[in-house]
Design an enzyme around this catalytic site. Structure first.
Site, PDB file in Angstrom:
ATOM      1  N   SER A  82       0.861  -1.188   0.000  1.00  4.35           N
ATOM      2  CA  SER A  82       0.000   0.000   0.000  1.00  4.35           C
ATOM      3  C   SER A  82       0.894   1.233   0.000  1.00  4.35           C
ATOM      4  CB  SER A  82      -0.848  -0.010   1.282  1.00  4.35           C
ATOM      5  OG  SER A  82      -1.486   1.231   1.486  1.00  4.35           O
ATOM      6  N   TYR A  94      -1.856  -0.923  10.522  1.00  3.32           N
ATOM      7  CA  TYR A  94      -1.924  -1.156   9.070  1.00  3.32           C
ATOM      8  C   TYR A  94      -0.637  -0.638   8.406  1.00  3.32           C
ATOM      9  CZ  TYR A  94      -3.842  -1.167   4.293  1.00  3.32           C
ATOM     10  OH  TYR A  94      -4.062  -1.396   2.952  1.00  3.32           O
TER      11      TYR A  94
HETATM   12  P1  NAD Z   1     -11.194  -6.081   0.102  1.00  8.84           P
HETATM   13  O1  NAD Z   1     -11.563  -5.951   1.517  1.00  8.84           O
HETATM   14  O2  NAD Z   1     -12.277  -6.012  -0.935  1.00  8.84           O
HETATM   15  O3  NAD Z   1     -10.386  -7.424  -0.168  1.00  8.84           O
HETATM   16  C1  NAD Z   1      -9.581  -8.049   0.814  1.00  8.84           C
HETATM   17  C2  NAD Z   1      -9.956  -9.516   0.832  1.00  8.84           C
HETATM   18  O4  NAD Z   1      -9.090 -10.210   1.738  1.00  8.84           O
HETATM   19  C3  NAD Z   1     -11.400  -9.725   1.315  1.00  8.84           C
HETATM   20  O5  NAD Z   1     -12.129 -10.466   0.360  1.00  8.84           O
HETATM   21  C4  NAD Z   1     -11.221 -10.468   2.623  1.00  8.84           C
HETATM   22  O6  NAD Z   1     -12.251 -11.388   2.912  1.00  8.84           O
HETATM   23  C5  NAD Z   1      -9.880 -11.166   2.409  1.00  8.84           C
HETATM   24  N1  NAD Z   1      -9.281 -11.564   3.693  1.00  8.84           N
HETATM   25  C6  NAD Z   1      -9.231 -10.828   4.829  1.00  8.84           C
HETATM   26  N2  NAD Z   1      -8.671 -11.548   5.809  1.00  8.84           N
HETATM   27  C7  NAD Z   1      -8.356 -12.757   5.276  1.00  8.84           C
HETATM   28  C8  NAD Z   1      -7.778 -13.937   5.801  1.00  8.84           C
HETATM   29  N3  NAD Z   1      -7.381 -14.020   7.086  1.00  8.84           N
HETATM   30  N4  NAD Z   1      -7.616 -14.989   4.981  1.00  8.84           N
HETATM   31  C9  NAD Z   1      -8.033 -14.928   3.689  1.00  8.84           C
HETATM   32  N5  NAD Z   1      -8.580 -13.845   3.136  1.00  8.84           N
HETATM   33  C10 NAD Z   1      -8.751 -12.775   3.926  1.00  8.84           C
HETATM   34  O7  NAD Z   1     -10.144  -4.923  -0.195  1.00  8.84           O
HETATM   35  P2  NAD Z   1      -9.060  -4.807  -1.389  1.00  8.84           P
HETATM   36  O8  NAD Z   1      -8.828  -3.376  -1.601  1.00  8.84           O
HETATM   37  O9  NAD Z   1      -9.414  -5.652  -2.536  1.00  8.84           O
HETATM   38  O10 NAD Z   1      -7.765  -5.381  -0.649  1.00  8.84           O
HETATM   39  C11 NAD Z   1      -6.777  -6.139  -1.307  1.00  8.84           C
HETATM   40  C12 NAD Z   1      -5.401  -5.702  -0.835  1.00  8.84           C
HETATM   41  O11 NAD Z   1      -5.165  -4.364  -1.269  1.00  8.84           O
HETATM   42  C13 NAD Z   1      -5.233  -5.682   0.685  1.00  8.84           C
HETATM   43  O12 NAD Z   1      -3.982  -6.240   1.025  1.00  8.84           O
HETATM   44  C14 NAD Z   1      -5.258  -4.205   1.028  1.00  8.84           C
HETATM   45  O13 NAD Z   1      -4.585  -3.927   2.215  1.00  8.84           O
HETATM   46  C15 NAD Z   1      -4.586  -3.632  -0.198  1.00  8.84           C
HETATM   47  N6  NAD Z   1      -4.822  -2.217  -0.444  1.00  8.84           N
HETATM   48  C16 NAD Z   1      -6.090  -1.748  -0.587  1.00  8.84           C
HETATM   49  C17 NAD Z   1      -6.293  -0.404  -0.815  1.00  8.84           C
HETATM   50  C18 NAD Z   1      -7.675   0.177  -0.953  1.00  8.84           C
HETATM   51  O14 NAD Z   1      -7.806   1.409  -0.984  1.00  8.84           O
HETATM   52  N7  NAD Z   1      -8.712  -0.628  -1.077  1.00  8.84           N
HETATM   53  C19 NAD Z   1      -5.198   0.469  -0.895  1.00  8.84           C
HETATM   54  C20 NAD Z   1      -3.920  -0.046  -0.748  1.00  8.84           C
HETATM   55  C21 NAD Z   1      -3.744  -1.395  -0.533  1.00  8.84           C
END
Ligand code: NAD
Length: 254
Positions: free
Chosen positions: A141, A154
């Site tokens: 991130s 985080y």
């Molecule tokens: P999201 O919440 O839609 O997807 C994250 C997924 O991870 C969810 O489906 C959740 O059920 C799954 N998850 C959570 N805990 C888990 C576990 N213990 N075992 C298996 N699966 C698990 O959000 P996203 O944005 O698609 O997130 C994906 C990645 O992107 C994450 O690592 C997040 O930190 C990173 N990220 C997101 C953003 C943003 O703005 N959305 C920005 C920077 C980084």
């Protein structure tokens, strides 16, 4: 068809970025995509919507060693090998000053975001090595590159994955395994809705506007834009790139 015949595992595969990436990988000819997430119903629905003949899934908690061993094994049982490992599952935790942050949430965030990545490589490397090498992509991130008040855990977890990525890149290189990390700014999906509400309870729209003013290109990213970068790193076009920290943030960290 940039991923013709390739097999990919995507953790967080039922979430915003994971699901968009699965769709992109399949459109680029991937022979199999194995989704990993917590909820079996969500995974089943995702597989049915995508391409049931080329999509497998395992309900697993990426922070547990036995679960990671199981999703790795089930992907190989279904598709024969793994070429691409997208370690993307993550949780945001809560928005709270460090002094009030609960220990249990610390353990959960570090467990999923850090230990989950480490376990993914621990169990994945031997399988990728057997396939003759491959590509590991870690979703960090902008929080892995800069600080923000009230999301200390985080932020810490996303900095820590850079250490895992660099270690993985060095240990993986002799095996033909490349390891890189991507660093999104806010992406327009569920996780940001949760964080906006955490930063400004009842005024999420205002929080979104504030975030947008910190992004030179003036908007959030999309799940599909993250999928495009994951595709590049999964494909042979990035064959000389390993150990890289790659922001995808509309200039937010400039
Ligand atoms: P999201 O919440 O839609 O997807 C994250 C997924 O991870 C969810 O489906 C959740 O059920 C799954 N998850 C959570 N805990 C888990 C576990 N213990 N075992 C298996 N699966 C698990 O959000 P996203 O944005 O698609 O997130 C994906 C990645 O992107 C994450 O690592 C997040 O930190 C990173 N990220 C997101 C953003 C943003 O703005 N959305 C920005 C920077 C980084």
């Amino acid at each position: 068809m940039r991923l013709e015949d390739r097999i990919a595992v995507i953790t967080g595969g039922a979430g915003g970025i994971g699901l968009a990436t699965a769709r992109r990988f399949l459109a680029e000819g991937a022979a199999g995509v194995h989704l990993v997430d917590l909820d079996a119903d969500a995974l089943e629905a995702a597989a049915a919507e995508l391409a049931p003949d080329r999509v497998g899934w395992t309900a697993a908690d990426v922070s547990r060693d036995a679960d990671v061993a199981r999703y790795t094994r089930e992907a190989v049982e279904r598709f024969g090998r793994i070429d691409i490992l997208f370690l993307n599952a993550g949780v945001e935790g809560i928005v709270q000053p460090m002094t009030d942050y609960p220990e249990a949430v610390y353990d959960q965030v570090m467990g999923v975001n850090v230990k989950g990545v480490w376990l993914g490589m621990k169990h994945g490397f031997p399988v990728l090595e057997k396939a003759g090498g491959g590509s590991v992509i870690i979703t960090s991130s902008v929080a892995g590159l800069m600080g923000t008040p009230n999301v200390s855990v985080y932020t810490t977890s996303k900095h820590a994955t850079i250490g895992l990525m660099r270690s993985g890149a060095l240990e993986g290189a002799p095996l033909g395994i490349r390891v890189n990390s991507i660093h999104p700014s806010p992406v327009d999906n569920r996780m940001m809705r949760s964080l906006e509400e955490g930063f400004a309870p009842g005024a999420a729209e205002e929080a979104k506007k504030t975030f947008e003013t910190r992004i030179p290109l003036g908007r959030y990213g999309t799940n599909e834009e993250m999928a495009d970068l994951a595709l590049f790193l999964a494909s042979d076009e990035s064959r000389f790139i390993t150990g890289a920290v790659i922001p995808i943030d509309g200039g937010m960290t400039v």
